[in-house]
Design a protein around this motif. Structure first.
Motif, PDB file in Angstrom:
ATOM      1  N   ALA A 164      15.803 -19.766  20.643  1.00 29.72           N
ATOM      2  CA  ALA A 164      14.655 -19.988  21.534  1.00 29.72           C
ATOM      3  C   ALA A 164      14.569 -21.469  21.897  1.00 29.72           C
ATOM      4  O   ALA A 164      14.399 -21.825  23.073  1.00 29.72           O
ATOM      5  CB  ALA A 164      13.360 -19.523  20.863  1.00 29.72           C
ATOM      6  N   LEU A 165      14.682 -22.331  20.899  1.00 27.60           N
ATOM      7  CA  LEU A 165      14.611 -23.784  21.157  1.00 27.60           C
ATOM      8  C   LEU A 165      15.698 -24.225  22.123  1.00 27.60           C
ATOM      9  O   LEU A 165      15.462 -25.073  22.992  1.00 27.60           O
ATOM     10  CB  LEU A 165      14.728 -24.562  19.847  1.00 27.60           C
ATOM     11  N   THR A 166      16.895 -23.654  21.987  1.00 30.47           N
ATOM     12  CA  THR A 166      18.007 -24.023  22.885  1.00 30.47           C
ATOM     13  C   THR A 166      17.625 -23.769  24.338  1.00 30.47           C
ATOM     14  O   THR A 166      17.855 -24.615  25.214  1.00 30.47           O
ATOM     15  CB  THR A 166      19.267 -23.205  22.521  1.00 30.47           C
ATOM     16  N   TYR A 167      17.024 -22.609  24.610  1.00 30.58           N
ATOM     17  CA  TYR A 167      16.644 -22.280  25.993  1.00 30.58           C
ATOM     18  C   TYR A 167      15.461 -23.120  26.469  1.00 30.58           C
ATOM     19  O   TYR A 167      15.438 -23.577  27.623  1.00 30.58           O
ATOM     20  CB  TYR A 167      16.349 -20.781  26.111  1.00 30.58           C
ATOM     21  N   PHE A 168      14.482 -23.324  25.615  1.00 31.64           N
ATOM     22  CA  PHE A 168      13.330 -24.146  26.025  1.00 31.64           C
ATOM     23  C   PHE A 168      13.786 -25.573  26.345  1.00 31.64           C
ATOM     24  O   PHE A 168      13.304 -26.192  27.295  1.00 31.64           O
ATOM     25  CB  PHE A 168      12.259 -24.163  24.935  1.00 31.64           C
ATOM     26  N   GLU A 169      14.716 -26.083  25.553  1.00 34.78           N
ATOM     27  CA  GLU A 169      15.175 -27.460  25.788  1.00 34.78           C
ATOM     28  C   GLU A 169      15.991 -27.576  27.075  1.00 34.78           C
ATOM     29  O   GLU A 169      15.961 -28.612  27.743  1.00 34.78           O
ATOM     30  CB  GLU A 169      15.940 -27.958  24.560  1.00 34.78           C
ATOM     31  N   GLN A 170      16.705 -26.501  27.439  1.00 36.43           N
ATOM     32  CA  GLN A 170      17.397 -26.494  28.745  1.00 36.43           C
ATOM     33  C   GLN A 170      16.381 -26.493  29.886  1.00 36.43           C
ATOM     34  O   GLN A 170      16.556 -27.200  30.888  1.00 36.43           O
ATOM     35  CB  GLN A 170      18.286 -25.256  28.870  1.00 36.43           C
ATOM     36  N   ALA A 171      15.333 -25.691  29.724  1.00 39.12           N
ATOM     37  CA  ALA A 171      14.287 -25.630  30.755  1.00 39.12           C
ATOM     38  C   ALA A 171      13.604 -26.977  30.907  1.00 39.12           C
ATOM     39  O   ALA A 171      13.336 -27.443  32.028  1.00 39.12           O
ATOM     40  CB  ALA A 171      13.259 -24.558  30.395  1.00 39.12           C
ATOM     41  N   LEU A 172      13.353 -27.638  29.781  1.00 39.06           N
ATOM     42  CA  LEU A 172      12.644 -28.917  29.794  1.00 39.06           C
ATOM     43  C   LEU A 172      13.419 -29.981  30.570  1.00 39.06           C
ATOM     44  O   LEU A 172      12.835 -30.749  31.357  1.00 39.06           O
ATOM     45  CB  LEU A 172      12.401 -29.373  28.350  1.00 39.06           C
ATOM     46  N   LEU A 173      14.732 -30.019  30.388  1.00 39.34           N
ATOM     47  CA  LEU A 173      15.562 -30.996  31.101  1.00 39.34           C
ATOM     48  C   LEU A 173      15.455 -30.802  32.618  1.00 39.34           C
ATOM     49  O   LEU A 173      15.331 -31.772  33.372  1.00 39.34           O
ATOM     50  CB  LEU A 173      17.023 -30.844  30.663  1.00 39.34           C
ATOM     51  N   ILE A 174      15.485 -29.529  33.050  1.00 40.48           N
ATOM     52  CA  ILE A 174      15.397 -29.251  34.491  1.00 40.48           C
ATOM     53  C   ILE A 174      14.024 -29.658  35.018  1.00 40.48           C
ATOM     54  O   ILE A 174      13.909 -30.292  36.084  1.00 40.48           O
ATOM     55  CB  ILE A 174      15.668 -27.757  34.771  1.00 40.48           C
ATOM     56  N   GLN A 175      12.978 -29.305  34.305  1.00 38.31           N
ATOM     57  CA  GLN A 175      11.621 -29.605  34.772  1.00 38.31           C
ATOM     58  C   GLN A 175      11.397 -31.114  34.884  1.00 38.31           C
ATOM     59  O   GLN A 175      10.746 -31.586  35.822  1.00 38.31           O
ATOM     60  CB  GLN A 175      10.606 -28.953  33.828  1.00 38.31           C
ATOM     61  N   ARG A 176      11.948 -31.856  33.947  1.00 40.64           N
ATOM     62  CA  ARG A 176      11.827 -33.320  34.040  1.00 40.64           C
ATOM     63  C   ARG A 176      12.662 -33.876  35.195  1.00 40.64           C
ATOM     64  O   ARG A 176      12.246 -34.806  35.887  1.00 40.64           O
ATOM     65  CB  ARG A 176      12.238 -33.946  32.709  1.00 40.64           C
ATOM     66  N   GLU A 177      13.817 -33.269  35.406  1.00 41.16           N
ATOM     67  CA  GLU A 177      14.708 -33.703  36.488  1.00 41.16           C
ATOM     68  C   GLU A 177      14.054 -33.506  37.857  1.00 41.16           C
ATOM     69  O   GLU A 177      14.139 -34.380  38.729  1.00 41.16           O
ATOM     70  CB  GLU A 177      16.005 -32.898  36.387  1.00 41.16           C
ATOM     71  N   VAL A 178      13.376 -32.361  38.054  1.00 41.67           N
ATOM     72  CA  VAL A 178      12.784 -32.065  39.371  1.00 41.67           C
ATOM     73  C   VAL A 178      11.333 -32.532  39.467  1.00 41.67           C
ATOM     74  O   VAL A 178      10.696 -32.363  40.505  1.00 41.67           O
ATOM     75  CB  VAL A 178      12.886 -30.558  39.700  1.00 41.67           C
ATOM     76  N   GLY A 179      10.808 -33.098  38.379  1.00 44.60           N
ATOM     77  CA  GLY A 179       9.435 -33.611  38.396  1.00 44.60           C
ATOM     78  C   GLY A 179       8.370 -32.533  38.322  1.00 44.60           C
ATOM     79  O   GLY A 179       7.250 -32.729  38.810  1.00 44.60           O
ATOM     80  N   ASP A 180       8.715 -31.395  37.708  1.00 45.10           N
ATOM     81  CA  ASP A 180       7.750 -30.298  37.566  1.00 45.10           C
ATOM     82  C   ASP A 180       6.908 -30.543  36.319  1.00 45.10           C
ATOM     83  O   ASP A 180       7.221 -30.069  35.228  1.00 45.10           O
ATOM     84  CB  ASP A 180       8.495 -28.962  37.466  1.00 45.10           C
TER      85      ASP A 180
END
Length: 481
Positions: A126-142
């Protein structure tokens, strides 16, 4: 009965959109069907209409692959106890979002996949997927999505028993939500922080956070969230032993759940009311509420909730001394939990079956079930559950005069509670260890444990404080005499 309000839409609007979707599917108008289907699915997901969402998404998918329909289908599948099917749907959605470069959809899907793994008890995945999501959200400014993902990571750490780590993530999420004015998320995070404090035994602090969330939800008209917070406040009062006050809050939540058509929430609240009546000793009334919850969970396809309610009914029968009846319900719950991969629930049910055998005087049989539960608790990282099961094992060994085995189990219990910071449970474990050491004629060590138990009990206003003080006096007299 039709929905009265969904995200501000009148029932007639939802009906018209549903009919438009049917016509679009029949006429092979894929673009219209996909757009309308998503609008209706978003409405129905808030009302626990999971079977309807699944049917809607599957109808859309007859027109070809669609990430949005697969995402909605995954949500409905996970909500109805089909985690493996949900993963398959989400993974197809993820591939489609990536193909078209939809980073927002990709991050949202990664988050939901993380949620499925968390529900399956595979918290590291679960942490692996959440951390992937977090990187994208920070990248796009979400920033809104970033806060939601930080909250999800906090929930995983909460489930792992890393309560201080969970608080760190929730506090990060809260700062962002306040910064961007995301009031719904802010109230949810305040609730999560409150639940951690409740888990730490700091119930007054928990109430403080829940009471910050409640006016926000009332101001913004978040009736679903309001009902959740009222339920959480009721849970705190239950934990404080003020069950009448707990009922007051649960009974405020129930009509809201019914008003908004949240059938899953209604069933959960009925369960909470049943548990409260059981705690008050009114077991027949408790059964009434559990038996109202059970058909709702079956209606919405909530297999995990169904197994939980079967467990609760089993508990009541056990409390009534109807142990064979209790076993019948626990043994109905167990295959459901194994079928849906609910490892946490499976360990709970194994523990419950162990307790029944213990009550029947079948201690070796009880030990067998507790020892089946223990590796599952460890596998899913449920430290509190691990400690509870070890405590049960220690108690059986104590009854069997296996004092060395009891001491070993209780030593592990103490280690868990020291790591998780649950001072009240640590006090109880020290008390139990002192009793074992006394039986082993290790009086000085027993006194040391009991002194620590009393200090911890004083710090946490432990309900057994007087008993602990009396035992310490007895131990000192035994040493002197």
């Amino acid at each position: 009965m039709e929905d009265s309000l969904v995200r501000g839409w009148p029932a007639s609007t939802v009906v018209r959109w549903t009919e438009l979707h049917r016509l679009a599917v029949a006429g092979r108008e894929a673009v219209i069907a996909r757009h309308v289907g998503r609008r209706v699915a978003q409405a129905w997901l808030r009302r626990s209409r999971f079977a309807d969402v699944a049917a809607l998404a599957n109808a859309t998918l007859t027109l070809g692959p669609d990430a949005g329909a697969l995402y909605d289908l995954g949500w409905a599948q996970f909500s109805t106890g089909q985690p493996r099917q949900a993963l398959a749907s989400y993974e197809q959605a993820l591939r489609l979002y990536r193909e078209v470069g939809n980073r927002g959809g990709e991050a949202a899907t990664l988050n939901n996949i993380g949620g499925v793994y968390d529900g399956l008890g595979d918290r590291q995945q679960a942490l692996t997927y959440f951390e992937q999501a977090l990187l994208i959200q920070r990248e796009v400014g979400d920033r809104v999505g970033e806060a939601a993902t930080l909250s999800n990571i906090g929930l995983v750490h909460d489930g792992l028993g890393n309560l201080q780590q969970a608080l760190t993530y929730f506090q990060q999420a809260l700062l962002i939500q306040r910064e961007v004015g995301e009031r719904v998320g802010e109230a949810t995070t305040l609730n999560n922080i409150g639940l951690v404090h409740d888990g730490l035994g700091d119930r007054q602090q928990a109430l403080t956070y829940f009471q910050q969330a409640l006016p926000i939800q009332r101001v913004i008209g978040d009736r679903v969230g309001e009902a959740t917070t009222l339920t959480n406040i009721g849970g705190v009062y239950n934990g404080l032993g003020d069950r009448r006050q707990a009922l007051t809050y649960f009974e405020q939540a129930l009509p809201i759940q019914r008003e908004v058509g949240n059938r899953a929430g209604e069933a959960a609240t009925l369960n909470n009311i049943g548990l409260t009546y059981n705690g008050l000793g009114d077991r027949r009334q408790a059964l009434t509420y559990f038996q109202q919850a059970l058909p709702i969970q079956r209606e919405v396809g909530n297999r995990v909730g169904e197994a939980t309610t079967l467990n609760n009914i089993g508990h009541v029968h056990d409390g009534l001394g109807e142990r064979q009846q209790a076993l019948t319900y626990f043994e109905q719950a167990l295959p459901i939990q194994r079928e849906v991969g609910d490892r946490v629930g499976e360990a709970t049910t194994l523990t419950n079956i162990g307790h029944v055998h213990d009550g029947l005087g079948e201690r070796q049989q009880a030990l067998t079930y507790f020892e089946q539960a223990l590796p599952i608790r460890r596998e899913v990282g449920d430290r509190v559950g691990e400690a509870t099961t070890l405590n049960n094992i220690g108690a059986i060994r104590f009854q069997q005069d296996d004092l060395a085995g009891a001491k070993e189990a209780l030593g592990e219990v103490l280690e868990v509670f020291r790591v998780t910071g649950d001072r009240g449970s640590e006090a109880t474990a020290e008390f139990n260890m002192a009793a074992v050491l006394w039986r082993m004629a290790q009086v000085e060590d027993a006194i040391g444990c009991q002194r620590r138990a009393v200090v911890l009990a004083e710090e946490t206003s432990h309900p057994a404080l007087d008993q602990m003080r009396a035992f310490l006096i007895d131990l000192k007299r035994a040493r002197e005499g």
